[in-house]
Design a protein around this motif. Structure first.
Motif, PDB file in Angstrom:
ATOM      1  N   ASN A   1     -43.801 -40.691  -6.871  1.00 43.37           N
ATOM      2  CA  ASN A   1     -42.695 -40.065  -6.153  1.00 43.37           C
ATOM      3  C   ASN A   1     -41.470 -40.086  -7.072  1.00 43.37           C
ATOM      4  OD1 ASN A   1     -40.556 -39.364  -4.450  1.00 43.37           O
ATOM      5  ND2 ASN A   1     -41.558 -40.261  -2.655  1.00 43.37           N
TER       6      ASN A   1
ATOM      7  N   ALA B   1     -37.979 -40.590  -5.370  1.00 51.94           N
ATOM      8  CA  ALA B   1     -37.741 -41.952  -4.902  1.00 51.94           C
ATOM      9  C   ALA B   1     -37.473 -42.889  -6.070  1.00 51.94           C
ATOM     10  CB  ALA B   1     -38.942 -42.446  -4.091  1.00 51.94           C
TER      11      ALA B   1
ATOM     12  N   GLU C   1     -46.506 -42.670   1.965  1.00 51.80           N
ATOM     13  CA  GLU C   1     -45.768 -43.895   1.684  1.00 51.80           C
ATOM     14  C   GLU C   1     -46.169 -45.004   2.643  1.00 51.80           C
ATOM     15  OE1 GLU C   1     -43.088 -44.768  -0.833  1.00 51.80           O
ATOM     16  OE2 GLU C   1     -44.625 -43.393  -1.557  1.00 51.80           O
TER      17      GLU C   1
END
Length: 503
Positions: free
Chosen positions: A79, A82, A261
């Motif tokens: 990700n 993130a 996630e």
């Protein structure tokens, strides 16, 4: 997944038993995904304020990567957004470090892609050789069922063994470069490359891979026990609550419709349970000095504290916070561990410099504990005493003056074989005080750098108890407006350090 050649007359299992398994070695490299590492690198580069010089370095690494990448994608996507957000919130990474981080990641991607390409070439050549020998054996046996084909079989063993050695060489060379790159990222740029653990092809399982294995372990060994406990009559005990939490996590991990996630974090919690109950010897982390079992047990304990909203500060003391959800608590610990690993490396270097060592020498010593060198085997104290007399060699040899500093810092505590021990030895020598003094100093420094917006929580308890824990100086940056994390404001470095005075 290991892909073996389809042979008619040569037994692959017997061949592997006699010559080793180059296909398995190749599979460990192919498990890595240089494409994803390169994508993360490009994300860092795009977020950076870049110069012509940094573009040249990045472009060179990108060229190496493009020449070797086979464009296959892996199963553990990073990700990028993130990760960039996490780095932007870290005190340890400054914006001007982003181009260097991007270049380092791009070089890791290129190194992995090159190692994969060379390994694939070796495997393709070996499979062709074995196919040819298999055909020759079949031809000989078709003419005479009693034909002596041992010569062909010997050649098959020789070719396989030679290929295994060659791939092992590429595997080892890549592993060394990866460790060196990770050490530089932590030591010089303040970045812990945990985001690439699942795709770096280092033959060690990352959190996503471990989560999948943990899911299988849980189903085979614990699920039925937890279901029986949860379904039993009686009050909700802590043991029953833990069992219900594991069943919830198992349900999340096995639900293809669940958020990715959420599946990742649930898998990490199942892995913590598995490792906390692992029986048998485990390797020690060269950075922390702790093993995976100690880390997992302390993560489970901290997970419970964070979910309950009561963090233990010491004997009989707790610090109330807003309770976290399971996923918030898990992610909080992940961030804490990353920042703590960087903090320990940085403070070990700073401690050596404060004791009189040159900055270059201090960096070399810390890197020596993070990468495979004689320093790990002999310990910093022994190395420090031997360098001036040329009794011990090390690729990045210290000057006699730096070696003397290392000897006097490490001497009082004996064999020093991990970065945490070295950092604490340096601080104890400099201050002549307690770990609490060290924690207070580190906490004050980090707190000042945060300009009042950051708070600190120990990361030491995530890795192991007492002197084997990682982070008397571990600090986590928790920004305002992130839900329950706001309640942690006010925890200081003094308590972090004090935990190591009372293991």
């Amino acid at each position: 997944m290991v892909e073996y050649p389809a042979l008619t007359h040569i037994s692959v299992p017997e061949l592997v038993a006699a010559a080793g398994d180059p296909w398995a070695l190749d599979a460990t490299l192919r498990a890595g995904d240089p494409g994803q590492i390169a994508e993360l690198s490009r994300a860092f580069y795009a977020a950076a304020a870049c110069t012509e010089e940094t573009w040249g370095e990045f472009s060179s690494a990108s060229g190496r990567f493009q020449r070797s990448w086979n464009r296959e994608s892996g199963e553990f996507p990073i990700n990028d957004a993130a990760e960039l957000r996490r780095v932007a919130q870290s005190l340890r990474v400054q914006k001007d470090e982003l181009p260097a981080i991007a270049t380092a990641l791009q070089n890791i991607a290129a190194d992995l892609a090159e190692a994969q390409r060379m390994s694939d070439l070796k495997i393709d050549k070996l499979n062709g050789q074995l196919g040819y020998l298999d055909m020759l054996i079949g031809d000989a046996l078709s003419r005479d069922v009693d034909a002596d084909v041992s010569g062909y079989e010997d050649r098959a063993i020789e070719n396989t063994s030679s290929t295994r050695d060659s791939i092992q060489g590429h595997r080892d060379a890549y592993g060394t470069r990866l460790q060196q790159a990770e050490a530089r990222l932590r030591l010089e740029h303040g970045y812990d490359p945990a985001a690439i653990e699942d795709v770096d092809g280092d033959a060690e399982a990352g959190p996503g891979q471990r989560g999948r294995t943990a899911e299988q372990f849980y189903e085979a060994n614990q699920r039925a026990k937890d279901e029986a406990l949860v379904n039993a009559t009686g009050e909700m005990t802590p043991e029953k609550a833990d069992a219900a939490a594991r069943l919830r996590d198992f349900g999340t991990v096995t639900d293809p419709a669940a958020d990715s996630e959420a599946r990742r974090l649930a898998g990490e919690r199942l892995d913590d349970f598995r490792m906390a109950n692992f029986v048998g010897p485990l390797p020690l982390d060269p950075l922390t000095g702790a093993d995976a079992r100690a880390r997992a047990r302390n993560r489970l304990d901290m997970q419970s504290q964070l979910e309950q909203g009561l963090v233990r500060l010491g004997e009989g003391q707790t610090f109330p916070i807003a309770a976290m959800t399971p996923d918030q608590a898990s992610e909080f610990m992940n961030v804490a561990e990353r920042d703590a690993r960087v903090a320990v490396v940085t403070d070990a270097r700073n401690g050596l410099v404060a004791a009189g060592m040159s900055d270059g020498g201090a960096r070399d010593v810390v890197r020596g504990l993070l990468t495979p060198t004689g320093l790990v085997a002999t310990g910093a104290q022994t190395y420090g005493h031997n360098v001036p007399t040329n009794a011990h060699a090390w690729p990045a040899a210290l000057s006699p003056a730096d070696a003397k500093v290392l000897a006097k810092v490490a001497g009082p505590v004996g064999l020093v074989t991990n970065v945490y021990q070295l950092g604490m030895a340096g601080q104890d020598w400099i201050q002549g005080g307690s770990n609490e003094d060290f924690g207070r100093a580190a906490g004050s420094t980090l707190g000042g750098a945060a300009a009042g917006t950051a708070t600190m929580l120990t990361a030491g308890s995530f890795f192991g108890p007492g002197g084997t824990a990682v982070a008397a100086v571990g600090a986590v940056i928790l920004f305002g407006g992130i839900g329950p994390w706001e309640g942690l404001a006010g925890m200081g470095g003094a308590w972090v350090g004090s935990q190591f005075d009372n293991p």
